[in-house]
Write a protein that holds these residues in place. Sequence first.
Motif, short mmCIF file in Angstrom:
data_model
loop_
_atom_site.label_atom_id
_atom_site.label_comp_id
_atom_site.label_asym_id
_atom_site.label_seq_id
_atom_site.Cartn_x
_atom_site.Cartn_y
_atom_site.Cartn_z
N GLY A 1 0.80 -1.22 0.00
CA GLY A 1 0.00 0.00 0.00
C GLY A 1 0.83 1.27 0.00
N GLY A 2 2.07 1.15 -0.45
CA GLY A 2 2.94 2.31 -0.49
C GLY A 2 3.47 2.73 0.86
N GLU A 3 3.24 1.91 1.89
CA GLU A 3 3.63 2.27 3.25
C GLU A 3 5.07 1.85 3.52
N LEU A 4 5.96 2.83 3.51
CA LEU A 4 7.38 2.54 3.70
C LEU A 4 7.75 2.23 5.15
N ASN A 5 6.80 2.45 6.07
CA ASN A 5 7.09 2.11 7.47
C ASN A 5 7.26 0.59 7.65
N HIS A 6 6.78 -0.19 6.69
CA HIS A 6 7.02 -1.64 6.73
C HIS A 6 8.51 -1.95 6.64
N PHE A 7 9.27 -0.99 6.12
CA PHE A 7 10.70 -1.18 5.93
C PHE A 7 11.52 -0.28 6.86
N GLY A 8 10.85 0.29 7.85
CA GLY A 8 11.56 1.10 8.82
C GLY A 8 11.75 2.54 8.42
N LEU A 9 11.06 3.00 7.36
CA LEU A 9 11.07 4.41 6.97
C LEU A 9 9.75 5.03 7.40
N ASN A 10 9.81 6.22 7.94
CA ASN A 10 8.61 6.80 8.54
C ASN A 10 8.22 8.11 7.89
N GLN A 11 6.93 8.22 7.62
CA GLN A 11 6.38 9.41 6.99
C GLN A 11 6.33 10.55 8.00
N PHE A 12 6.66 11.77 7.57
CA PHE A 12 6.57 12.89 8.50
C PHE A 12 5.68 14.01 8.00
N ALA A 13 5.23 13.94 6.76
CA ALA A 13 4.30 14.97 6.27
C ALA A 13 3.34 14.32 5.30
N ALA A 14 2.11 14.12 5.74
CA ALA A 14 1.13 13.40 4.92
C ALA A 14 0.65 14.26 3.74
N THR B 1 5.71 12.53 2.09
CA THR B 1 7.12 12.86 2.20
C THR B 1 7.75 12.03 3.30
N TRP B 2 8.91 11.47 3.03
CA TRP B 2 9.56 10.55 3.93
C TRP B 2 10.92 11.11 4.32
N LYS B 3 11.27 10.93 5.56
CA LYS B 3 12.49 11.52 6.10
C LYS B 3 13.32 10.43 6.75
N HIS B 4 14.62 10.48 6.57
CA HIS B 4 15.48 9.46 7.16
C HIS B 4 16.76 10.09 7.69
N PRO B 5 17.35 9.49 8.73
CA PRO B 5 18.59 10.02 9.28
C PRO B 5 19.76 9.82 8.34
N VAL B 6 20.75 10.69 8.45
CA VAL B 6 21.90 10.66 7.57
C VAL B 6 23.18 10.73 8.39
N GLU C 1 8.16 -6.42 16.76
CA GLU C 1 8.80 -5.25 16.19
C GLU C 1 7.84 -4.46 15.31
N LEU C 2 6.56 -4.58 15.57
CA LEU C 2 5.57 -3.86 14.78
C LEU C 2 5.55 -2.39 15.17
N SER C 3 5.15 -1.54 14.22
CA SER C 3 5.03 -0.12 14.50
C SER C 3 4.03 0.10 15.62
N GLY C 4 4.40 0.90 16.59
CA GLY C 4 3.51 1.18 17.71
C GLY C 4 3.66 0.23 18.87
N SER C 5 4.54 -0.76 18.76
CA SER C 5 4.69 -1.74 19.83
C SER C 5 5.58 -1.22 20.96
N PHE C 6 6.31 -0.14 20.73
CA PHE C 6 7.26 0.45 21.68
C PHE C 6 8.44 -0.47 21.95
N SER C 7 8.65 -1.45 21.07
CA SER C 7 9.82 -2.31 21.20
C SER C 7 11.09 -1.50 21.03
N LEU C 8 12.14 -1.89 21.74
CA LEU C 8 13.45 -1.27 21.56
C LEU C 8 14.19 -1.90 20.39
N GLN C 9 13.61 -2.90 19.76
CA GLN C 9 14.13 -3.55 18.55
C GLN C 9 15.61 -3.93 18.70
#
Length: 535
Positions: free
Chosen positions: A295-308, A315-320, A496-504
């Motif tokens: 569904g185009g959801e990049l959070n499945h791969f650990g990338l998180n949307q910051f501006a819907a 728009t997706w933002k990642h650390p560098v 390790e699901l989104s929202g689980s608060f796991s420290l992964q």
Amino acid sequence: MPEFNEREYNVILHNGVDYDAFWTDLQEITNKDGVPNRKVQIANPRLGSYRQTHYWLTDTEKEELLNHDSVLDIEIPPEQRTDIAKSHDAFYSGSFTRNPSLSSGDKNWGLLRCNSKPNTYAGNEVVNETYDYTLDGTGVDIVIMDSGVQTDHPEWEDINGVTRYTTIDWGSIHTGFTQNANHDRDNDGHGTHVAGIAAGKTFGWAKNAKIYSLKISGLEGSGDSGTGIDDSYAFDAIKLWHRQKAIDPATGYKRPTVVNMSWGYSAQFTGGSTSYAVRFRGTYYASSTIQASYGGELNHFGLNQFAANIGALGTWKHPVRVTSVDTDLEELIDEGVHVVVASGNLNHKIDVEGGTDYNNEALIKNTTWKYYSRGSSPYSIKGFMVGSIDEDQIQSGSDYVDKRSNFSSHGPGVNIYAPGSSILSAVSNTSAFARGSYYHNGSYWESILNGTSMAAPQVSGVVALYAQSSPGLTPAKMLDVVIGNCSEIIYNPTEELSGSFSLQGGLPKMLHNKYGQNSPLSYSGSFTTTTDISF
């Protein structure tokens, strides 16, 4: 002057090589393999760095030098790059138990929480107790590397009403640049808030430490552009300053230096308007697959949307990571400086080399692969990489357990957590954040902010207490001692699901001030937090 086809590059060497010999070869006609056969001009001598010098090089010479055994990396200086940005991403707490008209006597709840290993709140929203302490940071210098600090805020007063804020001309120490006349102000408010948590007389831990500000370029507030110091000069100035400190005859050591960095580098891309792909745990996923199967959801791969709603997929933002900035951090540590860094608010996992997610990559604009699970610079596992604990608690039977903030970076690359949600501290009179009157003096301001930006100075303040007690602690030993004294009661589910608060895969290390017990000094007030989640 540089030739028309040259540009400024930062040449960065591996730790421990013969620095002087390499620089000499590069700057002379040597006919040696791996270095240009000409005298290369210096663009920035990097007066405080042993491992870095900026040169005017052609692209061909840069590629040739990258193959040299002594060279770690060659980069365009970060302040000249347009593909990355520096930010702190702190935000105002609009849904907390209080509005900006703050109640008299309210305090930073992290003081009470980290003074005890068991959870003091135990399901309560407000605990009217005493923050007991034996140490106050006397003899320690804390540098706030941020948006600046409001110099005249009453939070910097000692018990005699004398300010502990110390103005410093970093340009004079460095000698290679001129400090802007408006360096010592904070038009954003973030740096002032951070300073208050680390060392404020009301909100902070190190209530008698000296406070210094180094305003870093790119973090200046509105109307303050150009008053900060570029990364290269900023890091070198602190190294030189600490290097030049005299030995204190009373302790036999230099005054300890603690540097707080509540900011980081990141990049972004818009999924709907550019081609993209990811390599996740060794498997390639094209944008068509991501859209059709996920569904185009990049959070499945650990990338998180910051501006819907920006483009079809947002728009997706990642650390560098920036090699020069990380090298600067390591050089600070090698100088004996204690460094504390906010891990970031992108809810990304930070893995360590060899970990399952360390080599995750995103293809940005169909041209450049970027690692996104390595954290953001400044970064070094040799320093304190700080995640945030939330004000909410998890109920498990009759016990209440801390959980990480849902925005906090996490994973094996985060080595300590501290309260960072809904933290009350000072802000500047020109703050960009919603604020209320500072209750000691209505002419000044305070506010409640969220972020790993707020968690990091909790650690900086406690590190200053340890440094007061043992000024001879090396950064490595300080890291061992502080983390060794942490509590380990952070909620850490295995999923390790989104929202689980796991420290992964990260360790549940919660900041603890061991010097807060059985104290002759005390600090009373209303320490407020909330609890509304039960499992």
